[in-house]
Write an enzyme that holds these catalytic residues in place. Structure first.
Site, mmCIF file in Angstrom:
data_model
loop_
_atom_site.group_PDB
_atom_site.id
_atom_site.type_symbol
_atom_site.label_atom_id
_atom_site.label_comp_id
_atom_site.label_asym_id
_atom_site.label_seq_id
_atom_site.Cartn_x
_atom_site.Cartn_y
_atom_site.Cartn_z
ATOM 1 N N GLY A 17 12.255 -10.286 4.259
ATOM 2 C CA GLY A 17 11.136 -9.346 4.382
ATOM 3 C C GLY A 17 11.082 -8.630 5.717
ATOM 4 O O GLY A 17 10.022 -8.147 6.124
ATOM 5 N N LEU A 18 12.227 -8.540 6.408
ATOM 6 C CA LEU A 18 12.255 -7.827 7.696
ATOM 7 C C LEU A 18 13.082 -6.541 7.596
ATOM 8 O O LEU A 18 13.547 -6.000 8.597
ATOM 9 C CB LEU A 18 12.787 -8.736 8.807
ATOM 10 C CG LEU A 18 11.929 -9.982 9.084
ATOM 11 C CD1 LEU A 18 12.524 -10.802 10.228
ATOM 12 C CD2 LEU A 18 10.487 -9.613 9.417
ATOM 13 N N ASP A 31 9.413 0.971 5.053
ATOM 14 C CA ASP A 31 10.506 0.313 5.775
ATOM 15 C C ASP A 31 11.443 1.325 6.421
ATOM 16 O O ASP A 31 11.895 1.141 7.548
ATOM 17 C CB ASP A 31 11.315 -0.575 4.822
ATOM 18 C CG ASP A 31 10.444 -1.610 4.147
ATOM 19 O OD1 ASP A 31 9.312 -1.819 4.606
ATOM 20 O OD2 ASP A 31 10.909 -2.202 3.158
ATOM 21 N N THR A 51 0.829 -1.215 0.000
ATOM 22 C CA THR A 51 0.000 0.000 0.000
ATOM 23 C C THR A 51 0.862 1.263 0.000
ATOM 24 O O THR A 51 0.386 2.326 -0.394
ATOM 25 C CB THR A 51 -0.904 0.038 1.252
ATOM 26 O OG1 THR A 51 -0.082 -0.224 2.393
ATOM 27 C CG2 THR A 51 -2.018 -0.990 1.178
HETATM 28 C C1 GLA Z 1 9.032 -3.837 0.590
HETATM 29 C C2 GLA Z 1 9.181 -2.343 0.287
HETATM 30 C C3 GLA Z 1 8.127 -1.535 1.035
HETATM 31 C C4 GLA Z 1 6.729 -2.089 0.847
HETATM 32 C C5 GLA Z 1 6.701 -3.612 1.049
HETATM 33 C C6 GLA Z 1 5.381 -4.231 0.665
HETATM 34 O O1 GLA Z 1 9.331 -4.078 1.924
HETATM 35 O O2 GLA Z 1 10.465 -1.882 0.614
HETATM 36 O O3 GLA Z 1 8.213 -0.174 0.621
HETATM 37 O O4 GLA Z 1 6.210 -1.737 -0.405
HETATM 38 O O5 GLA Z 1 7.712 -4.274 0.314
HETATM 39 O O6 GLA Z 1 4.377 -3.776 1.505
#
Ligand code: GLA
Length: 357
Positions: free
Chosen positions: A115-116, A163, A30
């Site tokens: 994904g962290l 992030d 989003t």
């Molecule tokens: C990655 C990107 C974020 C976000 C997520 C998905 O972590 O760096 O900006 O878009 O994917 O929500």
């Protein structure tokens, strides 16, 4: 005791700074649509230390990779991990800082490539360290914005700002509700009696950067066809009818996901919050198509556990981690039991974050 910096570079650092990784509870894909996100910081941090080295080149050592690279500003290093630091240095210089060659040591506890946000933690820690070393006038939001630019311009991922804002501003005990259009934000308590559990699916995120940029382009195309600046501005799902099927499903995910974030922060109830997480996974799987069979299996096992309120993939998807909201008194056994069922199904996962955040 000799610091890690000293054992590599033979002197004490002049500045040291840290920044955490994050796990996103709700609001996936989003942020580059000007929408809402709900990350929480994880306890694991990345530490960056620096010292002017009086030579003509920067030297960067990454403890986890056991590798040292040398570069000059104006000559980007070929190593991918170094491009994040290089980007922060170039952008720091563009902010007016006179950056003489440095020795830079990076050590990270943040699990990489799941994904962290290990990359955001590296960028924010690098910029914080520069701020400290050079006494730069940068606030935490400016640091997040520069960190996001480093990722887009130097690492080639057209990411949103979640992030870097999370790494720069979030807390490990309270979730950060962030409006990514205005950057208006507030901290939100987790529902009473619940805690966050993060498990790695063990599936590497092979398509992550290419698939990510492709999803972002699809969202931009959908917004353009509807005639709004971004999908944040779509008023009702009825406005999506004019779109071709694939773009309609991408846009439907973004719009329903924004609604889920806003409902979750007001629900105050773990069961309702968990239900929204489950719906988010379904939408990421079916409409946004960023899940994988392994992630779906791990999420199914989590959702079926009686002490779990809800679970979903977290981060960009295409592999990597899952997040669950579970009963705080049962987090350890949920992790253990779910991982053992996952391994009986032939997969190998692991717990990534201490369960009590
Ligand atoms: C990655 C990107 C974020 C976000 C997520 C998905 O972590 O760096 O900006 O878009 O994917 O929500």
């Amino acid at each position: 005791m000799m610091s890690a910096f000293e054992s590599v570079f033979g002197a004490q650092p002049q500045a040291v700074a840290q920044a955490p990784g994050r796990v996103n509870l709700l609001g996936e894909h989003t942020d580059y649509n000007d929408g809402f996100v709900l990350p929480i910081a994880i306890p694991q941090q990345t530490t960056v230390a620096m010292r002017a080295n009086g030579t003509g080149s920067f030297r960067l050592h990454a403890a986890e990779l056991g590798s040292t690279v040398s570069f000059k500003l104006g000559q980007p290093p070929a190593e991918h991990f170094a491009s994040y630091v290089y980007g922060c240095l170039v952008l720091g210089q563009a902010e007016g800082a006179a950056i003489a060659p440095l020795d830079i040591h990076v050590a990270s506890e943040v699990p990489m490539g799941v994904g962290l946000s290990s990359s955001a933690a590296l960028e924010v820690a690098t910029l914080r360290c520069l701020r400290q070393l050079l006494d730069m006038r940068l606030d935490d939001v400016q640091i997040a914005r520069l960190a996001q630019r480093a990722e887009i311009e130097f690492a080639g991922v057209r990411c949103g700002i979640m992030d870097q804002m999370a790494s720069s501003l979030a807390d490990t005990r309270l979730a950060l509700l962030l409006d990514t259009r205005t950057l208006v934000r507030r901290f939100v308590a987790l529902p009473p009696g619940s805690t966050v559990l993060v498990l790695d699916s063990g599936i590497s995120r092979s398509l992550a950067s290419s698939g990510y940029n492709e999803r972002r382009a699809e969202c931009e195309q959908a917004a353009q066809l509807i005639g709004v600046p971004s999908l944040r501005d779509v008023q009702t799902l009825g406005d999506l009818q004019q779109l071709p099927d694939r773009l309609m499903r991408r846009a439907r995910h973004v719009i329903t996901e924004n609604e889920r974030v806003l409902r979750a922060v007001d629900c105050g109830d773990a069961a309702a919050f968990g239900h929204l997480m489950n719906a988010s996974h379904q939408s990421l799987r079916d409409d946004y198509e960023v899940s994988t069979p392994g992630l779906d299996l791990l999420v199914d096992l989590l959702q079926a556990h009686p002490a779990v309120f809800g679970a979903r993939l977290t981060g960009a998807g295409f592999g990597g981690a899952c997040v669950a909201l579970c009963r705080s008194d049962a987090a350890h056994e949920v992790g253990r039991e779910v991982l053992s069922s996952y391994s009986r199904a032939g997969q190998s996962g692991r717990q990534l974050v201490p369960p009590v955040l």
